[in-house]
Enzyme design. Structure first.
Site, PDB file in Angstrom:
ATOM      1  N   ASN A  47      11.627   0.664  -2.823  1.00 13.85           N
ATOM      2  CA  ASN A  47      12.152  -0.693  -2.720  1.00 13.85           C
ATOM      3  C   ASN A  47      11.257  -1.673  -3.461  1.00 13.85           C
ATOM      4  OD1 ASN A  47      10.919  -3.031  -0.895  1.00 13.85           O
ATOM      5  ND2 ASN A  47      10.195  -1.065  -0.045  1.00 13.85           N
ATOM      6  N   MET A  68      12.092  -5.155  -2.762  1.00 10.93           N
ATOM      7  CA  MET A  68      12.861  -6.242  -2.169  1.00 10.93           C
ATOM      8  C   MET A  68      12.230  -7.603  -2.445  1.00 10.93           C
ATOM      9  SD  MET A  68      15.350  -4.509  -0.876  1.00 10.93           S
ATOM     10  CE  MET A  68      16.203  -5.728   0.113  1.00 10.93           C
ATOM     11  N   ASN A  76       5.816  -9.986  11.506  1.00 12.06           N
ATOM     12  CA  ASN A  76       5.034  -9.648  10.319  1.00 12.06           C
ATOM     13  C   ASN A  76       5.189 -10.793   9.318  1.00 12.06           C
ATOM     14  OD1 ASN A  76       4.734  -8.504   7.547  1.00 12.06           O
ATOM     15  ND2 ASN A  76       4.368  -6.578   8.632  1.00 12.06           N
ATOM     16  N   SER A 123       2.129  -5.379   0.577  1.00  6.35           N
ATOM     17  CA  SER A 123       3.365  -5.053  -0.137  1.00  6.35           C
ATOM     18  C   SER A 123       3.105  -5.056  -1.635  1.00  6.35           C
ATOM     19  CB  SER A 123       4.466  -6.067   0.191  1.00  6.35           C
ATOM     20  OG  SER A 123       5.572  -5.889  -0.680  1.00  6.35           O
ATOM     21  N   ASN A 176       1.433   0.622   4.581  1.00  4.89           N
ATOM     22  CA  ASN A 176       2.608   0.106   3.896  1.00  4.89           C
ATOM     23  C   ASN A 176       3.136   1.160   2.923  1.00  4.89           C
ATOM     24  OD1 ASN A 176       4.536  -1.798   2.828  1.00  4.89           O
ATOM     25  ND2 ASN A 176       3.105  -3.450   3.322  1.00  4.89           N
ATOM     26  N   GLY A 210       6.146   8.017   6.849  1.00  7.46           N
ATOM     27  CA  GLY A 210       6.530   9.417   6.901  1.00  7.46           C
ATOM     28  C   GLY A 210       6.813   9.945   8.288  1.00  7.46           C
ATOM     29  N   TYR A 219      10.717   3.647   9.880  1.00  5.88           N
ATOM     30  CA  TYR A 219      11.785   2.835   9.299  1.00  5.88           C
ATOM     31  C   TYR A 219      12.673   3.676   8.391  1.00  5.88           C
ATOM     32  CZ  TYR A 219      14.041  -0.792   6.373  1.00  5.88           C
ATOM     33  OH  TYR A 219      14.939  -1.558   5.678  1.00  5.88           O
TER      34      TYR A 219
END
Length: 363
Positions: A116, A118, A156, A192, A260, A316, A337
């Site tokens: 991702n 995002m 978060n 991120s 992350n 994982g 997630y």
């Protein structure tokens, strides 16, 4: 017999991943509104014996949903009805922002992974805060009605893309000011890979004043000690991981969320064709291939910090066995997630049943 994999293949595998997420989340919220979620919660909820006390909070179970799924606190109550012991909202930024251009979410189905970029798309702290407050009120009322422990709701926070690194602390403080009063705990996301320069904030000279500012603002606006954690990247060198742990100890942080998504593509044992992976472009990779490094970082942190820091392990995690492995390795809490996207809405319930069986068998 598990029907969701076949349903996923038929209904979602051909669909744009972000659209599939939107529709899937809408379905979860619809189930909640129609009362089906309440029925489901009777079979998905964790046992009372699964409760854990961490950071002065009582979690119904050690397993929760990581940040990224419910970015705006629009379906928090619905998600808790699926069996998660906690839900981490976000990432939320000081200002509303659309995130990066689409497409920005890609499946690696053979690897049960996603990539991702995002870019922290969210409605901004001021819009999200009242939703968090409303979710907490609803959850508290349900706890009274059912006699079950209320799920924990964390928040978060990250940096607004348009804000320069030199003003990052002020941006995090802005989010803290409006969100901390409603958060059971706060996570500072500096890891991120999808916001330019964000990972530079993991460097100690930048991270120290940022965390001090967030801590001070949270204390000021709440009049209580809101548990504060920092979320780190799996791509940090081991010495940098321990340096962040030392800083967390120095500043009196409550814990570390590890880890992350990763920017790595090599050394993960990917089964997806190399060209197909490359075609996805830049972004953070999450899911099963991250398992080994996430576990390594957890063990490193546990060895270095012992019982002095709460460790939240993510990366994982797919099965109850994975959750138990992280707990045995020193995690106080475990999050997932990406597997949710592949396993479907009964995933947390299956993990809770697996943890229940393990407890009965004395494992």
């Amino acid at each position: 017999m598990r029907l969701y994999p076949a349903f996923f293949k038929a209904a979602f595998s051909w669909m744009d991943p972000e659209l599939a997420h939107t529709l899937g989340f809408a379905g979860i919220k619809l189930a909640h509104r129609t009362g089906l979620g309440r029925v489901l919660s009777r079979v998905t909820a964790p046992d009372e014996g699964a409760e854990v006390n961490v950071m002065g909070l009582t979690f119904p179970s050690p397993f929760g949903l990581a940040a990224g799924f419910d970015k705006g606190a629009t379906g928090t109550h619905a998600l808790t009805q699926l069996g998660f012991g906690h839900v981490e909202i976000g990432t939320v930024t000081g200002q509303a922002q659309p995130g990066n251009p689409r497409p920005r979410l890609f499946r690696l189905v053979r690897d049960r992974a996603v990539i991702n970029r995002m870019g922290f798309n969210n409605d901004g702290a001021e819009a999200v805060a009242p939703r968090v407050a409303a979710a907490l009120q609803t959850l508290a009322q349900e706890s009274i009605r059912t006699g079950r422990r209320r799920p924990v709701v964390g928040v978060n926070i990250g940096k607004t893309k348009a804000v320069g690194l030199e003003d990052a602390a002020a941006d995090y403080v802005r989010s803290t000011r409006v969100l901390a009063p409603y958060a059971d705990y706060l996570v500072v996301n500096v890891s991120s890979p999808n916001t330019p320069g964000l990972r530079q904030l993991q460097e100690l000279d930048a991270l120290r004043p940022l965390l001090l500012a967030v801590r001070a603002e949270a204390d000021r606006v709440t009049g209580r000690r809101v548990p504060l954690l920092v979320k780190i990247a799996p791509d940090l060198a081991d010495e940098d991981v321990t340096a962040v742990a030392d800083l967390a100890l120095e500043l009196g942080l409550d814990g570390i969320v590890a880890t992350n998504t990763t920017i790595a593509r090599e050394g993960l044992g990917l089964r997806t064709n190399h060209d197909d992976v490359a075609a996805c472009g830049a972004g953070g990779l999450s899911g099963a291939p991250l398992r080994r490094r996430s576990l390594e970082v957890l063990r490193l942190l546990k060895e270095h910090a012992g019982e002095q820091l709460v460790l939240v392990s993510v990366g994982g995690v797919t099965t109850a066995r994975d959750v138990m492995e992280r707990l045995d390795a020193g995690a106080s809490l475990v999050q997932g997630y990406t597997a949710f996207l592949y396993e479907g809405p009964f995933w947390a319930g299956r993990i809770n049943r697996g943890l229940r069986r393990a407890a009965r068998e004395g494992r």
